[in-house]
Design an enzyme around this catalytic site. Structure first.
Site, PDB file in Angstrom:
ATOM      1  N   ARG A  47       9.791  56.625  39.544  1.00  0.00           N
ATOM      2  CA  ARG A  47      11.224  56.734  40.175  1.00  0.00           C
ATOM      3  C   ARG A  47      11.282  55.775  41.034  1.00  0.00           C
ATOM      4  O   ARG A  47      10.184  55.363  41.890  1.00  0.00           O
ATOM      5  CB  ARG A  47      11.297  58.325  40.929  1.00  0.00           C
ATOM      6  N   GLY A  92      -1.509  61.964  35.137  1.00  0.00           N
ATOM      7  CA  GLY A  92      -0.942  62.969  34.461  1.00  0.00           C
ATOM      8  C   GLY A  92      -0.734  62.536  33.099  1.00  0.00           C
ATOM      9  O   GLY A  92      -1.482  61.671  32.554  1.00  0.00           O
ATOM     10  N   GLY A 121      12.804  54.083  29.906  1.00  0.00           N
ATOM     11  CA  GLY A 121      11.409  54.759  29.508  1.00  0.00           C
ATOM     12  C   GLY A 121      11.384  55.455  28.407  1.00  0.00           C
ATOM     13  O   GLY A 121      10.653  55.408  27.657  1.00  0.00           O
ATOM     14  N   HIS A 142      15.993  51.431  33.336  1.00  0.00           N
ATOM     15  CA  HIS A 142      15.510  52.855  33.229  1.00  0.00           C
ATOM     16  C   HIS A 142      15.367  53.399  31.598  1.00  0.00           C
ATOM     17  O   HIS A 142      16.160  54.094  31.337  1.00  0.00           O
ATOM     18  CB  HIS A 142      16.216  53.880  34.013  1.00  0.00           C
ATOM     19  N   GLU A 175      20.369  53.054  41.210  1.00  0.00           N
ATOM     20  CA  GLU A 175      20.575  52.943  39.550  1.00  0.00           C
ATOM     21  C   GLU A 175      22.125  53.637  39.282  1.00  0.00           C
ATOM     22  O   GLU A 175      22.424  54.619  39.771  1.00  0.00           O
ATOM     23  CB  GLU A 175      19.857  53.820  38.930  1.00  0.00           C
ATOM     24  N   ILE A 192       1.648  60.821  31.457  1.00  0.00           N
ATOM     25  CA  ILE A 192       1.819  59.513  31.071  1.00  0.00           C
ATOM     26  C   ILE A 192       0.794  58.603  31.653  1.00  0.00           C
ATOM     27  O   ILE A 192       0.401  57.583  30.808  1.00  0.00           O
ATOM     28  CB  ILE A 192       3.218  59.325  32.033  1.00  0.00           C
TER      29      ILE A 192
END
Length: 328
Positions: free
Chosen positions: A246, A164, A296, A294, A275, A166
């Site tokens: 994820r 996709g 990103g 996390h 998390e 990313i």
């Protein structure tokens, strides 16, 4: 963008913002376009429930989940939701469809920042960054010529699971490292893959041939625990595993075993389960894992752009128009 009659009425639309740290760019945009903002002091389900019945729209920031309880309490005017994220696994999309509630997300603006993290983790894990730091801390620095050898990105085969936005951004960045080839897999071959010079292959072929396996898929029923014991057993022993999607895409105990047993060389993770990760978790005891909490999308510009896009999605929804990035 907005419906002038609606916003010029004596009753401006109310927008509930769940995260008190939501970047001001989006909040200011909503205010300038006639919205009344209700900002929570604490991001919790209980605090949302205190206000949800009185608002027209919801600006939701994960990890707060949009529960059935919240939607049951919401009033009839609440027909527009924007999530401050590209992913929407914290939302029951089918429930929103049944209720006739619009949902928009914030993809694309996150691509560059998340792809940067993927490359960072790939390099750090391949070159044993965390393990090297541990050697220094424990006074184990050696001068041996063959000490702490890592894996090369140059002339390697990169495997991207999910091409996709990313995934494509990751491929563009890694091409600059003079890799041998880029493989990708997914539901179908994509023209973007051809533009990138990437080859579409089966998942088994990708795992068998790749020196780096980078996970860029959304969390769905199909992808949950996709990276399991069988998955890791098909990878090279010298391969590096990177996950920026994820945590639940990975069967984490299986990954830990693969790292302990030398089934794979190393891993770089920006996401994990749970998390926040407990400080005594097994992942933190492994030298061949590079972990990030996390981060990103955690750059100033990216989060500003996400906030603004979420605000625009809300205005479109309130005006009865299609959102810029509609999910439902």
């Amino acid at each position: 963008m907005a419906n002038a009659n609606y916003f010029s009425s004596n009753k401006p639309p109310k927008v509930l913002v769940t995260c008190p740290n939501t970047p001001k760019m989006g909040i200011t945009f909503l205010k300038e376009n006639g919205c009344q903002i209700i900002m929570l002091e604490k991001s919790s389900e209980e605090d949302v429930l205190k206000h949800i019945a009185e608002v027209d729209a919801l600006l939701l920031a994960p990890p707060l989940k949009l529960t059935k309880r919240i939607l049951d309490v919401a009033g009839g005017n609440m027909k527009t939701i924007a999530t401050l994220s590209a992913g929407y696994d914290h939302i029951d999309v089918n429930d929103l469809k049944r209720r006739g509630i619009k949902l928009g997300n914030t993809p694309n603006v996150v691509n560059a920042a998340v792809a940067d993290i993927a490359v960072l983790l790939a390099l750090a894990a391949a070159r044993r960054l965390h393990e090297g730091r541990l050697k220094i801390e424990n006074n184990q620095w050696q001068s041996d010529y063959q000490w702490m050898l890592g894996q090369d990105v140059c002339n390697s085969t990169i495997g991207i699971v999910g091409l996709g936005g990313i995934g494509q951004a990751v491929a563009k960045r890694l091409k600059g490292f003079e890799v041998r080839q880029i493989l990708y897999t997914g539901h179908r071959e994509k023209p973007e893959g051809e533009d990138l010079g990437a080859k579409f292959v089966s998942l088994d072929t990708l795992l068998r041939d790749s020196d780096f396996v980078i996970i860029c898929v959304p969390l769905t029923n199909e992808t949950e625990n996709m990276c399991n014991q069988d998955f890791f057993s098909k990878m090279k022993k010298t391969a590096v595993f990177v996950n920026i999607s994820r945590g639940k895409v990975v069967d984490q105990p299986a990954l830990i075993e693969a790292l302990k047993n030398g089934t794979i060389f190393a891993a770089g993770l920006d996401v994990m389960t749970p998390e926040p990760l407990p400080p005594d978790h097994d992942l933190l005891k492994l030298p061949n894992v590079v972990l990030m909490p996390h981060l990103g999308t955690a750059t100033v510009n990216t989060e500003n752009e996400m906030s603004l896009l979420a605000a625009k999605n809300i205005l479109k929804g309130l005006a009865g128009e299609e959102m810029i990035h509609p999910v439902v």
